[in-house]
Enzyme design. Structure first.
Site, short mmCIF file in Angstrom:
data_model
loop_
_atom_site.label_atom_id
_atom_site.label_comp_id
_atom_site.label_asym_id
_atom_site.label_seq_id
_atom_site.Cartn_x
_atom_site.Cartn_y
_atom_site.Cartn_z
N ASP A 139 20.21 38.64 70.82
CA ASP A 139 19.92 37.64 71.83
C ASP A 139 21.18 37.32 72.63
O ASP A 139 22.31 37.50 72.14
CB ASP A 139 19.38 36.37 71.19
N LYS A 140 21.00 36.79 73.81
CA LYS A 140 22.12 36.49 74.72
C LYS A 140 23.24 35.72 74.01
O LYS A 140 24.42 36.05 74.16
CB LYS A 140 21.61 35.68 75.91
#
Length: 321
Positions: A139-140
């Site tokens: 995830d970011k």
């Protein structure tokens, strides 16, 4: 831009009579069967077969199978000079330590400035590999280790390992609540019915299995290690929230903000304003796609997690002592 693929092999007598795609899958195992089938069925005009009747027939015994195809560039993405923290690199794979805030793949709202754009600058030929060699994602705002395939053959082999669950991915996180003991979470995950950007444990979702154990307990939080058996979107974040131990700083699954009683102002501020989910991909282990050698890497905890853990320890010691 495209990459020319040239394959040649003698068909052993025991494979005579099988369908062409079946034979190709056995002779050219470094490529996936679906990719070989696509080349056979929809290949460009220069895709030819030596010693073979038409593709719909079985190959002759002891024929020579030759395939020439063009692996087309996989997208219209642009290369960007974005710094990469490279942990390991050779001709086949690249292992990076991803920082918080870096999106892995372009998507709505993130057309560029992603890991993929950085990879295109670092390895231009990776444009010819499906998804530019990205075989799994973080995830970011999750930090830590990721492996990227630099060739089609490496990509095929790594995907096979991920599907067979032979890649070991171990994460560390800080969760809200005091976890008494480790355990296993076997709860299917699917896309949330109303909030499409979120995932949820749900009947009919894809199988998702996580194993977790306690590293250190604090007054109202726990440092936990999680080993993934499967790799679903947001899996650790969803699973830990499902058992009522959501990650600190998780904007989607964090739940109600909690702090230990009489905590210091610094402690309260750090917990309340922690800018991301407290999750780090710490260990990665896999078989090298060419040599077959088992390889492993470790990424130390990033500074923001080290700082938060130090505050939690100070808080615990102040009230115990």
């Amino acid at each position: 831009m495209s990459d020319k693929i040239e394959l040649r092999a003698e068909v052993p007598s025991e494979l005579g009579g099988q369908r062409l795609d079946q034979v190709a899958a056995q002779l050219f195992a470094e490529h996936s069967r679906s990719r070989l089938s696509a080349w056979i069925k929809d290949g460009p005009p220069d895709c030819g077969w030596s010693g073979y009747p038409p593709a719909r027939h079985s190959p002759w015994r002891c024929a020579i199978l030759e395939l020439t195809a063009e692996q087309e560039a996989q997208g219209e993405w642009v290369a960007q000079d974005i710094e990469l923290d490279i942990v390991y690199e050779d001709d086949d794979i690249l292992v990076i330590n991803k920082p918080a805030g870096l999106v892995v793949h372009p998507a709505a709202g993130h057309a560029d400035g992603t890991l993929l754009n950085a990879l295109l600058h670092h390895v231009p030929d990776i444009i010819n590999v499906p998804r530019c060699g990205i075989v799994h994602r973080l995830d970011k705002d999750t930090t830590g280790l990721m492996v990227v395939a630099k060739t089609i053959q490496a990509q095929t082999q790594l995907v096979t390992q991920l599907q067979s669950r032979s890649v070991s991915r171990i994460y560390e996180c800080i969760v809200i609540g005091v976890v008494v003991a480790g355990g296993k979470i076997n709860a299917p995950i699917g896309r949330h019915g109303q909030q499409r950007q979120r995932m949820a444990v749900m009947e009919g979702g894809k199988q998702a299995v996580s194993h977790y154990r306690v590293l250190e307990r604090f007054r109202s939080h726990t440092h936990v290690r999680v080993k993934l058996e499967t790799g679903r979107t947001h899996q650790i974040r969803v699973h830990m929230a499902h058992i009522n131990f959501p990650l600190v700083g998780d904007p989607a699954y964090g739940g109600r903000f909690r702090i230990p009683p009489a905590a210091s102002a610094t402690m309260v501020d750090s917990l309340k304003n922690f800018p991301r989910q407290a999750l780090h991909a710490r260990f990665l282990e896999l078989d090298h796609p060419t040599s077959g050698k088992r390889m492993s890497w470790e990424s130390p905890l990033p500074d923001d997690l080290v700082w938060l853990l130090s505050l939690l320890k100070q808080d615990r010691e102040a009230f115990i002592g």
